[in-house]
Design an enzyme around this catalytic site. Structure first.
Site, PDB file in Angstrom:
ATOM      1  N   ILE A  53       0.889  -1.225  -0.036  1.00 47.77           N
ATOM      2  CA  ILE A  53      -0.019   0.087  -0.079  1.00 47.77           C
ATOM      3  C   ILE A  53       0.774   1.083   0.003  1.00 47.77           C
ATOM      4  O   ILE A  53       1.973   1.252   0.692  1.00 47.77           O
ATOM      5  CB  ILE A  53      -1.093   0.018   1.167  1.00 47.77           C
ATOM      6  N   HIS A  55       0.535   4.503   1.618  1.00 48.31           N
ATOM      7  CA  HIS A  55      -0.286   4.896   2.456  1.00 48.31           C
ATOM      8  C   HIS A  55      -0.291   6.405   2.218  1.00 48.31           C
ATOM      9  O   HIS A  55       0.575   7.153   2.006  1.00 48.31           O
ATOM     10  CB  HIS A  55       0.243   4.716   3.780  1.00 48.31           C
ATOM     11  N   GLU A 343       8.920  -0.071  10.194  1.00 43.88           N
ATOM     12  CA  GLU A 343       7.775  -0.850   9.878  1.00 43.88           C
ATOM     13  C   GLU A 343       6.872   0.048   9.082  1.00 43.88           C
ATOM     14  O   GLU A 343       7.121   1.092   8.754  1.00 43.88           O
ATOM     15  CB  GLU A 343       7.275  -1.405  11.082  1.00 43.88           C
ATOM     16  N   SER A 344       5.478  -0.480   9.053  1.00 45.60           N
ATOM     17  CA  SER A 344       4.485   0.454   8.453  1.00 45.60           C
ATOM     18  C   SER A 344       4.389   1.737   8.979  1.00 45.60           C
ATOM     19  O   SER A 344       4.382   1.895  10.064  1.00 45.60           O
ATOM     20  CB  SER A 344       3.201  -0.173   8.276  1.00 45.60           C
TER      21      SER A 344
END
Length: 494
Positions: A53, A55, A343-344
């Site tokens: 994704i 984001h 991380e995300s």
């Protein structure tokens, strides 16, 4: 690396998206840059197993590095895709609220996004949401619409960054885990790997879930990275249109929750879970984890066609307790730069992370830019047969007949694409390397049909790789044990 010792200005540890983005940005300077990767190829860790994704940037806390680099990375990603020719689609995302009580949380996300500088956010009502996403849950009462979000091919992004870095002089060493780091008498660092010693003036630690081990080799404050496992299910392309946008439920303290989204390859992805585990290689899936994905994907989206699942997988996020990126020079170890706990939304932020890391290294070493026009900032991608008209495909076949020889029937990948992937900078040497670069093996049959043909092509095109030496993912994953006729002859002699 054939030499037992190599000298460079900057050693980047890790060939994921952040390590390769940093290496590419450093290639704009006169520095000699080497990337050391413990696996056999780029994109073998967190970068290959995630939600894919782009984001928008409303989730991270205002003022955090996560927030700033997410929004910056989102803005850079779409232009970078044009220059490096990897696939990104600006389809937008929806955070779905399924109760009136939850609307307060949605408004908090909206306010956070505005504070982070995310453009064009708005909250949409039930009717608008249903017109945008017909398969949304019947319980949905509203959603946060983020039009700058999107989806990306994470393999192609990582490979494109690596190829472009290599084109600009960055050297890559694979199967080269860093086993120790010591101060070099010359003032830099001596890094030991199974491929030999590397002497570097500066080290960039982009080692993913192993970044704490690398960080703790040099002293100073200790770093602890916890692998956070996320399990996913991937559905066939027949389910790819079940949603039109990236659809989230309201996030929790463990992350953004289970999403439902199209992929750039035309599939539907569902996941992930969020489970902290001790094993840095714990990429197995579990019955309980996949059951959780199946249950929670229905919170925001109705009727997800789970009978269309073609594979499941899991990835590990490099989590630390502070839930914040760690980027910058180690105050106790001059010249050692952390690019850790990514991380995300690390995939989205990676172009901005690469710039930030390169700026830090520039300041440490006093690096100068290469002469104008010397840095090549574009890259030719491998054409996708699925995106071409029959006329254009026909023209390619006239130029190179191997474009007319389809090897992967599910994903329409030709022999020409596979040969191209093998002979590019930082080219494919394994079945998974071909998969990441061309999309072969990703279809309904999950490599059941095309594996033997790809093995033949690899052994033909790589002079040092026999059929017995072809692997799925590096040493230890050989696909052939021996020849049947040899075994029969041996038995007959016995």
């Amino acid at each position: 690396m054939k030499e037992r010792e190599r000298r460079c200005d900057v050693a980047v540890i890790g060939a994921g998206v952040c390590g390769c983005a940093a290496a590419r940005e450093l290639a704009r300077t006169t520095a000699r840059v080497c990337v050391l990767e413990r696996e056999n190829d780029v994109c073998c860790g967190t970068s290959k197993a995630n939600s894919a994704i782009v984001h928008a940037g409303y989730d991270a806390m205002p003022g955090s590095l996560m927030a700033r680099l997410n929004v910056e990375g989102n803005a850079l990603m779409y232009e970078l895709a044009k220059k490096l020719q990897f696939t990104v689609k600006n389809i937008g995302s929806l955070v779905v609220c399924t109760s009136e009580r939850g609307m307060g949380g949605l408004r908090e996300l909206f306010a956070r996004g505005v504070a982070n500088g995310v453009p064009d956010l708005r909250i949409v009502d039930r009717d608008t949401l249903r017109s945008m996403e017909p398969n949304v849950s019947p319980n949905a009462v509203g959603a946060l619409w983020a039009p700058t979000a999107g989806i990306v091919d994470p393999f192609a992004l990582n490979v494109a960054l690596a190829e472009n870095a290599s084109t600009n002089g960055v050297e890559f060493a694979f199967n080269a885990p860093v086993t120790s780091i010591e101060r070099d008498p010359g003032g830099g660092f001596a890094l030991e790997t199974p491929q030999g010693r590397v002497i570097a003036r500066c080290v960039v630690n982009a080692a993913g879930v192993y970044a704490d081990q690398v960080h703790n080799m040099v002293g100073g404050d200790r770093l602890e990275i916890t692998p956070r496992r996320g399990q996913y299910m991937l559905l066939d392309t027949t389910a790819g249109n079940h949603v039109r946008h990236v659809v989230f439920a309201l996030p929790t303290k463990m992350g953004k929750g289970v999403l439902v989204a199209p992929t750039t390859h035309g599939n539907l992805i569902v996941g992930p879970t969020a489970e902290d585990i001790p094993d840095k290689e714990g990429t197995d899936t579990t019955a309980a984890g996949l059951a959780e994905v199946a249950e929670k994907c229905g919170v925001a989206v109705a009727g997800v066609p789970l009978r269309e699942v073609v594979t499941s997988f899991s990835g590990l996020r490099a989590h630390r307790a502070e839930h914040e990126f760690l980027i910058g020079e180690n105050p106790s170890v001059p010249g050692f730069v952390d690019c850790s706990a990514i991380e995300s939304p690390g995939l989205t932020a990676s172009p901005a992370i690469g710039r930030m890391v390169a700026d830090v290294v520039r300041g440490i070493l006093g690096l100068e830019d290469r002469p104008a026009g010397e840095f090549v900032d574009t890259r030719r991608g491998i054409p996708s047969m699925n995106d071409l008209s029959f006329g254009r495909w026909g023209s390619l076949c006239e130029e190179n007949p191997l474009y007319g020889r389809v090897i992967c029937r599910c994903c329409h990948v030709s022999e020409a694409q596979i040969v191209d992937a093998i002979h590019r900078p930082v080219g494919a040497r394994t079945l998974d390397g071909v998969k990441r670069r061309t999309g072969a093996c990703m279809g309904r049959c999950q490599a059941g049909f095309c594996t033997p043909k790809i093995m033949e092509i690899l052994s033909r095109e790589l002079p040092d790789v026999s059929m017995e030496g072809v692997t799925k993912a590096g040493p230890g994953s050989e696909l052939i044990k021996g020849h049947v006729k040899d075994a029969i002859a041996e038995e007959a002699r016995a």
